[in-house]
Scaffold this motif. Sequence first.
Motif, mmCIF file in Angstrom:
data_model
loop_
_atom_site.group_PDB
_atom_site.id
_atom_site.type_symbol
_atom_site.label_atom_id
_atom_site.label_comp_id
_atom_site.label_asym_id
_atom_site.label_seq_id
_atom_site.Cartn_x
_atom_site.Cartn_y
_atom_site.Cartn_z
ATOM 1 N N ILE A 157 -14.740 39.485 14.452
ATOM 2 C CA ILE A 157 -14.162 38.214 14.883
ATOM 3 C C ILE A 157 -12.643 38.185 14.711
ATOM 4 N N LEU A 158 -12.113 38.876 13.705
ATOM 5 C CA LEU A 158 -10.666 38.856 13.476
ATOM 6 C C LEU A 158 -9.929 39.830 14.393
ATOM 7 N N GLN A 159 -10.515 40.995 14.629
ATOM 8 C CA GLN A 159 -9.861 41.970 15.499
ATOM 9 C C GLN A 159 -9.740 41.457 16.925
ATOM 10 N N GLN A 160 -10.705 40.656 17.371
ATOM 11 C CA GLN A 160 -10.637 40.092 18.717
ATOM 12 C C GLN A 160 -9.414 39.209 18.899
ATOM 13 N N ARG A 161 -8.893 38.685 17.797
ATOM 14 C CA ARG A 161 -7.754 37.756 17.860
ATOM 15 C C ARG A 161 -6.492 38.349 17.241
ATOM 16 N N ASP A 162 -6.490 39.670 17.084
ATOM 17 C CA ASP A 162 -5.315 40.391 16.568
ATOM 18 C C ASP A 162 -4.863 39.870 15.206
ATOM 19 N N SER A 179 -4.848 40.744 11.296
ATOM 20 C CA SER A 179 -5.064 41.898 10.426
ATOM 21 C C SER A 179 -6.001 41.525 9.279
ATOM 22 N N LEU A 180 -6.768 42.511 8.823
ATOM 23 C CA LEU A 180 -7.781 42.261 7.797
ATOM 24 C C LEU A 180 -7.710 43.314 6.703
ATOM 25 N N GLU A 181 -7.718 42.851 5.459
ATOM 26 C CA GLU A 181 -7.931 43.707 4.293
ATOM 27 C C GLU A 181 -9.223 43.253 3.630
ATOM 28 N N ALA A 200 -2.749 37.271 9.055
ATOM 29 C CA ALA A 200 -3.366 38.240 8.146
ATOM 30 C C ALA A 200 -4.375 37.541 7.245
ATOM 31 N N VAL A 201 -5.457 38.253 6.953
ATOM 32 C CA VAL A 201 -6.520 37.743 6.081
ATOM 33 C C VAL A 201 -6.865 38.822 5.062
ATOM 34 N N ASP A 261 -2.676 33.762 5.492
ATOM 35 C CA ASP A 261 -1.262 33.382 5.473
ATOM 36 C C ASP A 261 -0.960 32.332 6.536
ATOM 37 N N GLY A 262 -1.964 31.517 6.850
ATOM 38 C CA GLY A 262 -1.812 30.526 7.913
ATOM 39 C C GLY A 262 -1.051 29.286 7.485
ATOM 40 N N LYS A 263 -1.218 28.232 8.284
ATOM 41 C CA LYS A 263 -0.432 27.015 8.074
ATOM 42 C C LYS A 263 -0.947 26.155 6.927
ATOM 43 N N GLY A 264 -2.146 26.462 6.421
ATOM 44 C CA GLY A 264 -2.674 25.699 5.304
ATOM 45 C C GLY A 264 -2.947 24.250 5.669
ATOM 46 N N PHE A 265 -3.220 23.439 4.648
ATOM 47 C CA PHE A 265 -3.461 22.019 4.891
ATOM 48 C C PHE A 265 -3.241 21.247 3.595
ATOM 49 N N ASP A 266 -3.089 19.957 3.742
ATOM 50 C CA ASP A 266 -2.888 19.072 2.596
ATOM 51 C C ASP A 266 -4.255 18.620 2.096
ATOM 52 N N LYS A 267 -4.638 19.046 0.906
ATOM 53 C CA LYS A 267 -5.968 18.723 0.378
ATOM 54 C C LYS A 267 -6.136 17.230 0.107
ATOM 55 N N ALA A 268 -5.030 16.510 -0.011
ATOM 56 C CA ALA A 268 -5.114 15.075 -0.289
ATOM 57 C C ALA A 268 -5.529 14.279 0.945
ATOM 58 N N ARG A 269 -5.371 14.877 2.123
ATOM 59 C CA ARG A 269 -5.729 14.186 3.357
ATOM 60 C C ARG A 269 -7.186 14.445 3.714
#
Length: 240
Positions: free
Chosen positions: A118-123, A125-127, A166-167, A185-193
């Motif tokens: 699923i990750l390689q299809q969307r370019d 990177s995976l460790e 990257a994941v 390493d994505g955009k993350g989110f605010d856990k308070a919301r």
Amino acid sequence: RWWFVLAAILIFGGMIRFIYRRRVSRLLEMERVRTRIATDLHDDIGANLTKIVILSEVAKQQSGQNSSGNGKDNLLGSVAEISRESISAMGDIVWAINPKKDSLIGLTRRMRQHAEEILQQRDISLEFDAPVVEADIKLDADIRRNVYLIFKEAVNNIIRHSNAAAVRIDFALVDKELILQISDDGKGFDKAREYDGNGLLNIKKRAEDCGGQLEIDSTANAGTKIVLRLKLKSAVWVWR
């Protein structure tokens, strides 16, 4: 009298042996049923869904050749896509109920396969770090299923929401405790919301169902890390 005590001991021992043998027999029968269901699902329903995908693609091609409208093409494309998703979901069900897959190595392989596909299809990177062990561990079917579905939901959330490049996935067994860590390493989110959707709720519910501890660490524009810790009450080692 001594003969009465001896007879009582023999009778009690015989009852224990009978109960144990009956329990083992029932467990073996359950494994045979699980194997039979997994085989039937794979051979019958899986084959039919594959036929639907193929026939939909053929019909879509013929429709494109014989008419200029796109309505039928879109409908046939939707049928093919739903069938593919059903094949994938059924593959998870077959894997989950197959007693031959009730092991730590089997779970690790399944997770690695899903992440890579699923990750390689969307370019992205995976460790994937999982230690190589000389002995395998037999896992309870419910634990194996819940851990995998937590993992799958977390990876799918990365695909849908994170915009990550990257994941990193770490999966280890430390002192009879399974530790699964998924970081991006994505955009993350605010856990308070509060957010729409059931992804995180499903992950938390499954962690509770299998007796695990779940930690979610995320900050806006700084990525997300999910850690699952699960104590194995009993671990049966199987030497390879």
